[in-house]
Scaffold this motif. Sequence first.
Motif, mmCIF file in Angstrom:
data_model
loop_
_atom_site.group_PDB
_atom_site.id
_atom_site.type_symbol
_atom_site.label_atom_id
_atom_site.label_comp_id
_atom_site.label_asym_id
_atom_site.label_seq_id
_atom_site.Cartn_x
_atom_site.Cartn_y
_atom_site.Cartn_z
ATOM 1 N N ARG A 48 0.828 -1.207 0.000
ATOM 2 C CA ARG A 48 0.000 0.000 0.000
ATOM 3 C C ARG A 48 0.864 1.260 0.000
ATOM 4 O O ARG A 48 0.520 2.264 -0.638
ATOM 5 C CB ARG A 48 -0.916 0.013 1.223
ATOM 6 C CG ARG A 48 -1.929 -1.110 1.283
ATOM 7 C CD ARG A 48 -2.910 -1.064 0.155
ATOM 8 N NE ARG A 48 -3.845 -2.185 0.244
ATOM 9 C CZ ARG A 48 -4.557 -2.655 -0.754
ATOM 10 N NH1 ARG A 48 -4.438 -2.102 -1.946
ATOM 11 N NH2 ARG A 48 -5.370 -3.668 -0.594
ATOM 12 N N ASP A 51 2.539 1.421 -3.655
ATOM 13 C CA ASP A 51 1.555 1.578 -4.723
ATOM 14 C C ASP A 51 0.892 2.928 -4.493
ATOM 15 O O ASP A 51 -0.275 3.035 -4.124
ATOM 16 C CB ASP A 51 0.526 0.446 -4.685
ATOM 17 C CG ASP A 51 -0.550 0.589 -5.756
ATOM 18 O OD1 ASP A 51 -0.304 1.318 -6.748
ATOM 19 O OD2 ASP A 51 -1.630 -0.007 -5.590
ATOM 20 N N SER A 52 1.654 3.983 -4.727
ATOM 21 C CA SER A 52 1.266 5.330 -4.305
ATOM 22 C C SER A 52 0.035 5.863 -5.025
ATOM 23 O O SER A 52 -0.683 6.708 -4.496
ATOM 24 C CB SER A 52 2.438 6.304 -4.495
ATOM 25 O OG SER A 52 2.902 6.281 -5.834
ATOM 26 N N ASP A 53 -0.229 5.370 -6.241
ATOM 27 C CA ASP A 53 -1.406 5.842 -6.976
ATOM 28 C C ASP A 53 -2.593 4.895 -6.825
ATOM 29 O O ASP A 53 -3.628 5.073 -7.480
ATOM 30 C CB ASP A 53 -1.086 6.051 -8.454
ATOM 31 C CG ASP A 53 -0.588 4.768 -9.135
ATOM 32 O OD1 ASP A 53 -0.503 3.722 -8.464
ATOM 33 O OD2 ASP A 53 -0.283 4.831 -10.344
ATOM 34 N N SER A 54 -2.437 3.867 -5.963
ATOM 35 C CA SER A 54 -3.516 2.894 -5.689
ATOM 36 C C SER A 54 -4.052 2.252 -6.970
ATOM 37 O O SER A 54 -5.247 1.994 -7.102
ATOM 38 C CB SER A 54 -4.662 3.565 -4.924
ATOM 39 O OG SER A 54 -4.208 4.093 -3.698
ATOM 40 N N SER A 55 -3.138 1.970 -7.894
ATOM 41 C CA SER A 55 -3.539 1.375 -9.169
ATOM 42 C C SER A 55 -3.674 -0.140 -9.090
ATOM 43 O O SER A 55 -4.206 -0.765 -10.004
ATOM 44 C CB SER A 55 -2.509 1.724 -10.251
ATOM 45 O OG SER A 55 -1.251 1.119 -9.959
ATOM 46 N N ASP A 166 -4.342 -2.453 6.882
ATOM 47 C CA ASP A 166 -3.434 -3.494 6.418
ATOM 48 C C ASP A 166 -3.517 -4.760 7.269
ATOM 49 O O ASP A 166 -3.148 -5.842 6.796
ATOM 50 C CB ASP A 166 -1.995 -2.964 6.403
ATOM 51 C CG ASP A 166 -1.780 -1.924 5.302
ATOM 52 O OD1 ASP A 166 -2.317 -2.115 4.201
ATOM 53 O OD2 ASP A 166 -1.098 -0.920 5.562
ATOM 54 N N ASP A 191 -4.564 -7.804 -5.924
ATOM 55 C CA ASP A 191 -4.905 -6.655 -5.095
ATOM 56 C C ASP A 191 -6.396 -6.353 -5.175
ATOM 57 O O ASP A 191 -7.041 -6.073 -4.155
ATOM 58 C CB ASP A 191 -4.092 -5.443 -5.546
ATOM 59 C CG ASP A 191 -4.420 -4.189 -4.755
ATOM 60 O OD1 ASP A 191 -3.969 -4.092 -3.605
ATOM 61 O OD2 ASP A 191 -5.127 -3.316 -5.281
ATOM 62 N N SER A 192 -6.960 -6.421 -6.365
ATOM 63 C CA SER A 192 -8.378 -6.098 -6.530
ATOM 64 C C SER A 192 -9.262 -7.135 -5.848
ATOM 65 O O SER A 192 -10.334 -6.795 -5.316
ATOM 66 C CB SER A 192 -8.734 -5.997 -8.023
ATOM 67 O OG SER A 192 -8.463 -7.207 -8.693
ATOM 68 N N ALA A 195 -9.154 -6.308 -2.134
ATOM 69 C CA ALA A 195 -9.936 -5.091 -1.886
ATOM 70 C C ALA A 195 -11.435 -5.364 -1.977
ATOM 71 O O ALA A 195 -12.215 -4.856 -1.154
ATOM 72 C CB ALA A 195 -9.535 -4.005 -2.886
#
Length: 225
Positions: A48, A51-55, A166, A191-192, A195
């Motif tokens: 997290r 992955d600074s742009d939360s892509s 987290d 990741d998706s 989430a």
Amino acid sequence: MMARYDQNKDGKIEMRELAEILPPEESFLVLFRSQQPLSSIEFMEIWRRFDSDSSGFIEVNELKSFMKHLITKNQLGDISDDKLDEYAKSILKLFDANNDGKLELKEMAKLLPTKENFLKQFQKITGQSGASQGKGILGQKTLTRSEFERVFSYYDKDKNGTIEGDELNGFLKDLMEHEGNEKRLKRIPTDSEIAALATQIMKSCDSDGDGVLSVDELHRVICRT
């Protein structure tokens, strides 16, 4: 070899001395592998953070930021941007399995050393209600209250009595991997997927709407069918 690379003349090749011998991609892997294994919570914290742009991907510049952080943390001195580019390209060449120029979560997981899945010790678990209602979230064996409390205590890293952020992501990563292994899928969730499951669980189980899971709320996650 010793005369050339044993810089402090202690009769041993240290990690940073070995890194000078190896080609760039291998020397940086030595640095990665020298780290203490991460828990899933620690892994998700790193994921997290960088992955600074939360892509849902670690892209080249984010990978460079992570490598620079690692170099600074290990006090390996300054590194030029050109050298970081070289390292990043080498890492992508080794771990970017689909050659899309970035790392997805499962590719990053292969790069970083991680601890054994904590839930592995609870093979085929449901929870007390699952025994009478059919298959539960972790299989077919009853999870005792003391076992449940061990699970909660492990993922409640800051010991504040709730699972959030987290901590929840790390729990779900372990849970989904555990379930996948039970079904012989042998894969790391994306990741998706993590989430989406986090959103689903918070929506259905966060009964007081405070954005975190309490002991009783997480108990419902594990014990529901």
